[in-house]
Design an enzyme around this catalytic site. Structure first.
Site, PDB file in Angstrom:
ATOM      1  CB  THR A  40      82.983  18.520 100.300  1.00 18.17           C
ATOM      2  OG1 THR A  40      83.696  19.190 101.347  1.00 18.17           O
ATOM      3  CG2 THR A  40      82.700  19.511  99.189  1.00 18.17           C
ATOM      4  CG  HIS A  45      87.759  20.435 107.727  1.00 16.17           C
ATOM      5  ND1 HIS A  45      88.439  21.629 107.600  1.00 16.17           N
ATOM      6  CD2 HIS A  45      87.254  20.162 106.494  1.00 16.17           C
ATOM      7  CE1 HIS A  45      88.374  22.057 106.353  1.00 16.17           C
ATOM      8  NE2 HIS A  45      87.642  21.202 105.663  1.00 16.17           N
ATOM      9  CG  HIS A  48      84.599  24.184 107.645  1.00 18.23           C
ATOM     10  ND1 HIS A  48      84.651  22.809 107.625  1.00 18.23           N
ATOM     11  CD2 HIS A  48      84.360  24.566 106.370  1.00 18.23           C
ATOM     12  CE1 HIS A  48      84.449  22.375 106.392  1.00 18.23           C
ATOM     13  NE2 HIS A  48      84.282  23.408 105.619  1.00 18.23           N
ATOM     14  CE  LYS A  82      90.345  21.073  97.390  1.00 19.55           C
ATOM     15  NZ  LYS A  82      90.951  20.335  98.489  1.00 19.55           N
ATOM     16  NE  ARG A  86      86.524  21.521  95.810  1.00 16.86           N
ATOM     17  CZ  ARG A  86      86.852  21.514  97.087  1.00 16.86           C
ATOM     18  NH1 ARG A  86      86.558  20.480  97.840  1.00 16.86           N
ATOM     19  NH2 ARG A  86      87.475  22.547  97.626  1.00 16.86           N
ATOM     20  CD  GLN A 171      81.936  31.762  96.410  1.00 22.25           C
ATOM     21  OE1 GLN A 171      82.455  30.715  96.056  1.00 22.25           O
ATOM     22  NE2 GLN A 171      82.498  32.577  97.284  1.00 22.25           N
ATOM     23  CG  ASP A 192      90.364  29.090 100.368  1.00 23.50           C
ATOM     24  OD1 ASP A 192      89.644  29.876 101.024  1.00 23.50           O
ATOM     25  OD2 ASP A 192      90.247  27.853 100.422  1.00 23.50           O
ATOM     26  CE  LYS A 227      94.096  24.103 104.216  1.00 18.95           C
ATOM     27  NZ  LYS A 227      93.524  23.677 102.934  1.00 18.95           N
ATOM     28  CE  LYS A 230      95.127  18.198 105.275  1.00 18.02           C
ATOM     29  NZ  LYS A 230      94.013  17.432 104.709  1.00 18.02           N
ATOM     30  CB  THR A 231      95.730  14.248 112.821  1.00 14.23           C
ATOM     31  OG1 THR A 231      94.735  13.439 112.173  1.00 14.23           O
ATOM     32  CG2 THR A 231      95.064  15.485 113.409  1.00 14.23           C
TER      33      THR A 231
END
Length: 406
Positions: A40, A45, A48, A82, A86, A171, A192, A227, A230-231
């Site tokens: 995606t 990131h 993963h 979500k 998406r 899947q 998840d 989580k 995140k920045t």
């Protein structure tokens, strides 16, 4: 010690479909397993990262990984976790992202001599006949059961489209296809994905009457459940162009004390005795553990040289060193030496907008050389620059930049 014991001791395992069977299997046999990655974005990131490390531990123990890239599933998008559907991705965008993923994964996984396999589910999903799929696979799925899945629950109020409802079937089909083609008997992934993974296990067991398993790893969260990754600029990317090695290093250098052991266990290969020793350090000494964490994680993602540069840059700024060569650099032309500070910093993407820059200045959060900037209209001047034509800028408490005249 089997890989099951390794993964358990390091804190990877969250849920398993058949605990006793999985434990015995990983102790006695070498298996083929897979993890799926939907492309995606054009970079992996930090979310993963745990999955890649889990895959790496499995491979080191002699098990064969399949990296499944979601050229097909990426056309739909996983609704898990979500609040809304998406964005639909183009085939060209997905193909580009897949190539980016392959390069990054080779730092963690050995693909030589068939030790690991890369597959793309576009190869089978995009050519499926819908009626055949319903007859072959659809008959094995209970809608009642699917509606209870955790991955769909967040979507009830806004509405779950039939488009996304098919993701679980896709899947599951992937797992069955990899089972058919490569003898794959286990799916690993983030927690998840539990509902989707379990559906694949059940499909193989019903359709083939053969064993299949799944095991989830926990998501990367802080000690208080937030989580990680995140920045202020968004996600913590594994691509050096999207998150610089220095920023990546600094992220891990600044984690909370309570997160050190978890991060060292999951994101490095350090022996657990050393992990526990480092995590037991108290007060100021815990900073030494954070330096080890930052170096080891940056080395894994960006290589030893980049990790060393990031470490040296951090030491120069925070440890009284003098070599600022590896601090993030903003290059400016000579004629900009008298430009407005916020114009130069916004153009260099230090700030996302002039509004953000003004807000930080109003809060006393921008330092030029050794002085806190109070005037948002302030300009640079040649006298601020050192003999080597450099100038140190600090944004907030810990973000440093070296402005350098070309």
């Amino acid at each position: 010690m089997s890989v099951f014991d390794v993964l358990s001791e390091r804190g990877f395992i969250k849920q398993m479909s058949h605990e006793n069977e999985i434990k015995e299997l990983l102790e006695k046999e070498k298996i083929t397993f897979y993890i799926g990655f939907d492309p995606t974005a054009d970079s992996l990131h930090v979310g993963h990262f745990i999955a890649l490390m889990m895959m790496s531990h499995m491979q080191r123990a002699g098990h064969r990984p399949i990296v499944l890239l979601g050229g097909g599933t990426g056309m739909v998008g996983d609704p898990s976790g979500k609040d809304e559907m998406r964005k639909m991705l183009t085939p060209e965008f997905i193909a580009h992202n897949i190539e980016c993923f392959k390069k990054q994964m080779s730092r963690f996984i050995d693909f030589s001599d068939g030790k690991a396999i890369i597959a793309n589910n576009a190869d089978w999903l995009l050519n499926l006949n819908y009626v055949n799929l319903l007859r072959e696979v659809g008959v094995h799925f209970s809608v009642n059961r699917m509606l209870t899945a955790e991955c769909f629950k967040k979507r009830w109020e806004k509405g779950l489209t039939f488009f996304e409802f098919n993701y679980m079937i896709m899947q599951s089909y992937d797992f069955w296809k990899l089972h058919q083609d490569y003898g794959c008997i286990m799916e690993l992934g983030g927690d998840d994905q539990w509902s989707n993974m379990l559906a694949g296990v059940e499909l193989i067991r019903r359709k083939e009457q053969k064993p299949a398993y799944c095991m989830t790893c926990k998501l990367l969260t802080t000690s208080d459940g937030r989580k990680m990754g995140k920045t202020e600029k968004g996600a913590l990317w594994l691509d050096a162009e999207k998150t610089s090695p220095y920023d990546f290093y600094q992220y891990w250098r600044n984690v909370d004390d309570g997160d050190v052991e978890n991060c060292l266990s999951l994101l490095t290969y350090l022996p657990m005795d050393e992990v526990r020793r480092l995590a037991s350090l108290k007060d100021a000494a815990i900073n030494e553990a954070k330096k080890v964490l930052a170096y080891e994680v940056t080395k894994l993602v960006h290589g030893e040289e980049e990790a060393r540069k990031a470490q040296e840059a951090a030491e120069a700024l925070f440890g009284g060193g003098v070599n600022l060569d590896n601090v993030p650099t903003i290059e400016i032309a000579a004629e900009q030496m008298s430009a407005k500070v916020i114009d130069v910093l916004t153009a260099a993407k230090v700030f996302s907008s002039k509004r953000e820059a003004r807000q930080m200045i109003a809060q006393g959060g921008l330092t030029v050389k050794d002085a806190v900037l109070s005037d948002p209209e302030a300009t640079l001047n040649p006298g601020l620059f050192d003999a080597d034509k450099s100038l140190l800028i600090r944004k907030g408490k810990k973000k440093y930049f070296r402005m350098l005249v070309k």
